[in-house]
Design an enzyme around this catalytic site. Sequence first.
Site, PDB file in Angstrom:
ATOM      1  N   HIS A 131       0.779  -1.175   0.047  1.00 39.57           N
ATOM      2  CA  HIS A 131      -0.156   0.125  -0.033  1.00 39.57           C
ATOM      3  C   HIS A 131       0.790   1.172  -0.096  1.00 39.57           C
ATOM      4  CE1 HIS A 131      -3.268  -2.470   1.105  1.00 39.57           C
ATOM      5  NE2 HIS A 131      -4.021  -1.811   0.517  1.00 39.57           N
ATOM      6  N   LYS A 135      -0.919   4.705   4.489  1.00 40.29           N
ATOM      7  CA  LYS A 135      -1.706   3.988   5.308  1.00 40.29           C
ATOM      8  C   LYS A 135      -1.136   3.586   6.569  1.00 40.29           C
ATOM      9  CE  LYS A 135      -3.989  -0.432   4.531  1.00 40.29           C
ATOM     10  NZ  LYS A 135      -5.397   0.229   5.043  1.00 40.29           N
ATOM     11  N   GLY A 141      -6.651  -4.551   6.391  1.00 41.09           N
ATOM     12  CA  GLY A 141      -8.046  -5.097   6.566  1.00 41.09           C
ATOM     13  C   GLY A 141      -8.144  -6.116   5.398  1.00 41.09           C
TER      14      GLY A 141
END
Length: 236
Positions: A131, A135, A141
């Site tokens: 990511h 983040k 998640g």
Amino acid sequence: MKIALLGYGKMGKTIEKLALEKGHSIVFKSTSESSEGNFDEAEVAIEFSSPEAAVENISRTLKAGIPVVSGTTGWLEKYDEMVNLCKNRNGSFIYASNFSVGVNLFFSINDYAAKLMAKWKDYKVSVEEIHHLQKKDAPSGTAITIAEGILKHSDKKDWKLDASEENTLNITAKREEDVKGTHIVSYDSPIDTISLKHEAHSREGFALGAILAAEFLKDKKGIFTMKDVLGLKIND
């Protein structure tokens, strides 16, 4: 549809743009510092804030009798509490670690692959996620949802970030410049590797999925998932 946006960062702004293009209106939007509009006018709320703010935002919305779609990750130790609040208030709630239609199809493919691979013990399974640098939570998640899908069909006990234990599913989390979200499941054996990969090219897939979930949730009562929204419960 009149929408309240709880969280007005990059994702909130993308949701606003696409919601307006679809003919919806934004009647309220808020950040940790400010808010504008009339919250009570909302027919549904879409919540993409921060792990620290999510529970308060979801609670406020359920107590106001407004259906809420939440995509914030990193707060799930309070998920059961929010489910109970929703039930007590006869409310409407969807949480998803990822609202992208493609990712939710990937979840179902991952589930099926894990079931298929369970008896082939030569293959060692692992999960990798990549990511953007901003983040806050790791693993994502989405990676946790992928891991939980694998664990249902595995003799491994749990997942862990950078695990080395034999009975633990390893998740690797990387943070790189301007990566929207990449998730890879690998089954490695001495003779070959099988990989499943989802790579997001923009935030629009997540935003469109959240709007789709809000359209589904409006005028309904209960607790739902993206499997309900997309009709993916056929083989559950």
